[in-house]
Design a protein around this motif. Structure first.
Motif, mmCIF file in Angstrom:
data_model
loop_
_atom_site.group_PDB
_atom_site.id
_atom_site.type_symbol
_atom_site.label_atom_id
_atom_site.label_comp_id
_atom_site.label_asym_id
_atom_site.label_seq_id
_atom_site.Cartn_x
_atom_site.Cartn_y
_atom_site.Cartn_z
ATOM 1 N N VAL A 1 -2.042 -1.464 -8.782
ATOM 2 C CA VAL A 1 -0.495 -1.960 -10.031
ATOM 3 C C VAL A 1 -0.800 -3.326 -9.643
ATOM 4 C CG1 VAL A 1 1.036 -1.566 -10.834
ATOM 5 C CG2 VAL A 1 0.232 0.492 -9.742
ATOM 6 N N VAL A 2 0.056 -4.317 -10.310
ATOM 7 C CA VAL A 2 1.019 -5.913 -10.153
ATOM 8 C C VAL A 2 1.943 -5.409 -10.757
ATOM 9 C CG1 VAL A 2 0.288 -7.724 -11.099
ATOM 10 C CG2 VAL A 2 -2.023 -6.535 -10.887
ATOM 11 N N ILE A 3 2.622 -6.146 -10.080
ATOM 12 C CA ILE A 3 4.311 -6.022 -10.226
ATOM 13 C C ILE A 3 4.512 -7.108 -10.470
ATOM 14 C CG2 ILE A 3 6.932 -5.019 -10.129
ATOM 15 C CD1 ILE A 3 4.593 -3.002 -10.578
ATOM 16 N N TYR B 1 0.659 -0.838 -0.190
ATOM 17 C CA TYR B 1 0.026 -0.130 -0.389
ATOM 18 C C TYR B 1 0.892 1.021 0.161
ATOM 19 C CZ TYR B 1 -3.677 -3.703 1.558
ATOM 20 O OH TYR B 1 -4.000 -4.047 1.476
ATOM 21 N N ALA B 2 0.761 1.751 -1.024
ATOM 22 C CA ALA B 2 1.281 3.062 -1.392
ATOM 23 C C ALA B 2 1.146 4.964 -1.025
ATOM 24 C CB ALA B 2 2.523 3.157 -2.418
ATOM 25 N N ARG B 3 1.504 5.789 -0.453
ATOM 26 C CA ARG B 3 0.651 6.925 -1.307
ATOM 27 C C ARG B 3 1.467 8.518 -1.766
ATOM 28 N NH1 ARG B 3 -3.525 7.798 3.103
ATOM 29 N NH2 ARG B 3 -2.854 9.880 3.003
ATOM 30 N N VAL C 1 -0.336 -3.919 -6.379
ATOM 31 C CA VAL C 1 0.211 -2.324 -4.807
ATOM 32 C C VAL C 1 -0.790 -1.389 -5.434
ATOM 33 C CG1 VAL C 1 1.474 -0.897 -4.641
ATOM 34 C CG2 VAL C 1 2.914 -3.547 -5.431
ATOM 35 N N LYS C 2 -1.560 -1.081 -3.943
ATOM 36 C CA LYS C 2 -2.938 -0.022 -4.434
ATOM 37 C C LYS C 2 -2.018 1.648 -3.787
ATOM 38 C CE LYS C 2 -6.117 -1.496 -2.376
ATOM 39 N NZ LYS C 2 -7.390 -1.118 -3.894
#
Length: 788
Positions: A230-232, A161-163, A250-251
């Motif tokens: 996002v998919v890594i 989770y990222a901002r 990754v949200k």
């Protein structure tokens, strides 16, 4: 002895890569013979041997049909006649790795996993087959498990989770993701990872080698879209074909920045307010919308200009972020009917990075119309103060109040005094012109101020009225005579010398004391020529009392009443005569007062105070004895209940004869219940003493012994009810008579044995052994009756 790898060609294709490596590292060790001295001085000889020390490789996850040949043991002393026996020990010996004791070939019997154990340490030794005697010392060698790409990359900390702030520049770092591969990173490309983005373009990108996710588009707007999934992917073998891969999610959330100004939805807002609203009441609300969040979306409001700036004010509702327009002063429909305000909304917190995008404010016009209301009449003054003299006759004019209708209609006004403001109705008002008059004379000393209210109501309109305060002061008139300020007795000694000042008196007046008002004191005319006391007016509203007589005697006169006349200088002047009490007391040589009470003359005859007290005590005791004796005599003569020794009703007759029931009258004589006094027809009450004796009723006759007790009791009850000397309470008398008989029959069980019973007791037979006796007693009779 040598350790050889004999089957390079039997291993898979990749094994051939390692065969040259093994032979390249193969070397023969010559162990030189030397001497060593033991503990006992013995010379030890080390035998010569030959070893090949090398690392041997076994490919992991081998699934072929035959065991994998690891290598071969061969001793220099082995001549091939089968006398040598090879022994293998160490990690996995006998389970994973087995050896042919004749040829020395070592095989792996199980599939190996490098991720579980990367290498094994083994010990090889050659011994004599017959004696098991070691031919050479044991030696160690290592078998390494050769890695293959059998583990995909894994993201151990996902999902992520990222901002990142909206409107960020391209290439802004968002977050770093990391994958791990369990394969050997030191061999080949099995653990060399490459990152790529499968989902999230074109908004984000990822660095292939580091896994750092960065923004890929400029001016990403949170208000348009806030969250991105996002998919890594991480792929081993350097990302080449045939590599294994793993993914993670990754949200990414865009955080808010102040990139939007507030905006009013309308250019003009219309509101209305009634003229009867009071200051502080809300007129209306409006709101400027700002899509930003938290402090970035805060909005402040203010009035820039307009003709209603002095009449209206603006505040903010912190919960709804609305502008609240309130009334600051009252408005009048008849004076002005509309107002205009220019309102501005602005952001208190502006981001300097986006200040060029401004201005961060907006304006709108608010038009407020004033609505007409049925207003109550308005008095010309906020309050009225009037004066009226006390004792003025009824109907005296007090003053006039005036109100007018503020509406356009200008209706006539009706005036009233609410009764709760003038409970005793001292005043009356003319309903048409508002003139207030008194209804009776007023007394200032009783009530100096009268605070009333007057209401004004429009005639023919609503019942809404307006009140005004009217304060009426009662002006003072000198109608109260002065009097002593204190009513105290003056104590003077018998041996007082002539001309001595014994008291200073002052006066008070219930009337209102003017600045120059004072009191004048003088002796009353009837005692003006007395020879005992004189008075001097001090001209300061006080007077001094002097003794002019030499020596005063309590025996001749112990109390003097000196009348003093007090005059005031009011208009009209008032006067009164007040009596000053002067008591003569006995004093010692220092003029200290000893006693002011008059002692009986008998004391001078020689009877002391103690003897007098003793005589009085004896008299009191004798009186108490007499009163007690009289009380006892009265108690004997007047008992509450008369007891007569001959009253047969108080005699208790006890007998043991049970009798034959309720019809048995031979056990005792019913005549004992009769009152002997009843034969005369007059039945006196035993609980009171009658004051009058009444003659015998003519209808009463002596009752014989054969009379029925029922009639006897009824007769007694009737006499008690008709007795005029009886107080209003019941007199309970108990008679030992049971009655003639009862329809319910007797409750006794004495005759139940001999009487026939209609009950069926056959059910007792089924109640068990505990009720066997009862069943025999009652059930047998039924059986006998049936047989007969």
């Amino acid at each position: 002895m040598s350790l050889q790898r004999t089957s390079c060609a039997s291993v898979e294709t990749r094994t051939s890569d390692f065969c040259p490596r093994e032979h390249g590292h193969r070397r023969h060790l010559s162990l030189h013979r030397h001497r060593e001295r033991g503990k006992e001085g013995q010379v030890l000889h080390r035998s010569k041997r030959g070893w090949v020390w090398n690392q041997f490789f076994v490919i992991e996850e081998y699934t072929g049909p035959d065991p994998v040949l690891v290598g071969r043991l061969h001793s220099d002393v082995d001549s091939g006649n089968g006398n040598i026996k090879y022994i293998l020990s160490g990690e996995g010996a006998g389970t994973i790795f087995v050896i042919d004791d004749k040829t020395g070939n070592i095989h792996a019997t199980k599939t190996l996993d490098r991720e579980e154990q990367a290498q094994y340490t083994l010990t090889a030794q050659a011994v004599d087959r017959d004696t098991n005697k070691p031919l050479e010392p044991p030696s160690e060698f290592i078998v390494k498990v050769q890695d293959i790409n059998d583990n995909p990359p894994e993201f151990l900390h996902g999902p992520y989770y990222a901002r990142v702030a909206e409107m960020s520049n391209v290439g802004t770092s968002v977050i770093k993701v990391t994958a791990t591969d369990a394969d050997d990173p030191t061999y080949g490309n099995s653990a060399r990872l490459v990152y790529s983005i499968l989902q999230g373009q074109p908004y984000f990108s990822v660095e292939p080698q580091t896994g750092i996710i960065r923004t890929a588009l400029p001016n990403m707007d949170r208000e348009a879209r806030q969250e991105y999934d996002v998919v890594i992917q991480a792929k081993d073998m350097g990302g080449h074909m045939g590599g294994l891969s793993g993914t993670t999610q990754v949200k990414i959330t865009l955080t808010d920045v102040n990139d939007n100004p507030p905006k009013f939805a309308q250019g003009v807002y219309a509101m209305a307010v009634s003229e009867d609203k009071v200051p502080g009441e809300e007129v209306g609300r409006l709101k400027a919308k700002d899509p930003d969040l938290a402090e970035n979306g805060l909005v402040d409001y203010r009035i820039l200009e307009g003709d209603g700036m002095n009449l209206f004010e603006i505040t903010k509702d912190s919960e709804t972020q609305e502008a609240v327009i309130k009334l600051k002063k009252t408005v009048d429909f008849e004076t002005k009917r509309s107002y205009t305000l220019k309102v501005e909304a602005s952001n208190p917190h502006v981001d300097s990075r986006f200040i060029a995008w401004g201005p961060y404010k907006d304006t709108t016009i608010v038009k407020i119309s004033v609505e007409d209301a049925d207003e109550p009449p308005s008095f010309m003054a906020p309050g009225y103060n009037f004066e009226v003299e006390e004792n003025a006759p009824a109907g005296t004019l007090v003053g006039r109040v005036h109100a007018k209708d503020t509406d356009i209609m200008n209706n006539p006004i009706r005036y009233m005094i609410p009764r709760y403001t003038d409970l005793e109705e001292f005043f009356i008002i003319n309903h048409e012109d508002g003139i207030i008059k008194t209804t009776r004379p007023l007394d200032r000393e009783t009530q100096a101020w009268h605070n009333i209210s007057v209401s004004a109501t429009e005639i023919g309109r609503s019942l809404i009225s307006f009140l005004v305060r009217v304060n009426i002061k009662v002006k003072d008139v000198n109608d109260n005579a002065p009097e002593f300020a204190a009513q105290n007795e003056v104590l003077v000694c018998e041996n007082v010398s002539p001309g001595k000042l014994i008291e200073t008196v002052s006066a008070t007046d219930k009337d209102e004391m003017a600045h120059r008002q004072h009191f004048h004191f003088s002796l009353a005319p009837e005692v003006a020529n007395n020879h005992s006391f004189s008075i001097k007016d001090n001209r300061d509203s006080t007077a001094s009392i002097f003794v002019i007589r030499k020596g005063l005697s309590r025996m001749s006169q112990d109390v003097y009443h000196l009348p003093i006349q007090i005059n005031d200088n009011g208009v009209p002047p008032m006067s009164s005569t007040n009596t000053l009490i002067i008591r003569v007391c006995s004093c010692d040589s220092k003029d200290t007062i000893l006693s002011c009470n008059v002692e009986p003359f008998i004391l001078s005859a020689g009877l002391s105070t103690g003897a007098l007290i003793a005589i009085l005590a004896c008299i009191v005791i004798l009186l108490a004895i007499v009163v007690l004796f009289v009380a006892l005599r009265r108690q004997k003569k007047e008992p509450l209940i008369l007891f007569e020794e001959e009253d047969i009703r108080e005699n208790i007759i006890t007998y043991d004869d049970e009798g034959g029931g309720e019809e048995d009258t031979e056990a005792f004589d019913i005549a004992t219940l009769q009152n002997p006094d009843g034969a005369n027809g007059f039945l006196p009450r035993k609980d009171i003493k009658p004051e009058l004796q009444y003659p015998m009723r003519p209808d009463l006759r002596p009752i014989g012994n054969s009379v029925d007790v029922d009639d006897f009791i009824k007769t007694r009850i009737s006499d008690a009810d008709n007795d005029p000397t009886a107080p209003p309470y019941d007199s309970i008398q108990i008679y030992g008579y049971e009655g003639r008989g009862s329809i319910a029959g007797s409750l006794s069980s004495l005759e139940s044995v001999t009487t026939d019973s209609d009950l069926d007791y056959d059910y007792l037979q089924s109640w068990g052994p505990r009720f066997k006796k009862l069943a025999d007693l009652y059930g047998t009779k039924d059986l006998v009756d049936d047989n007969s």
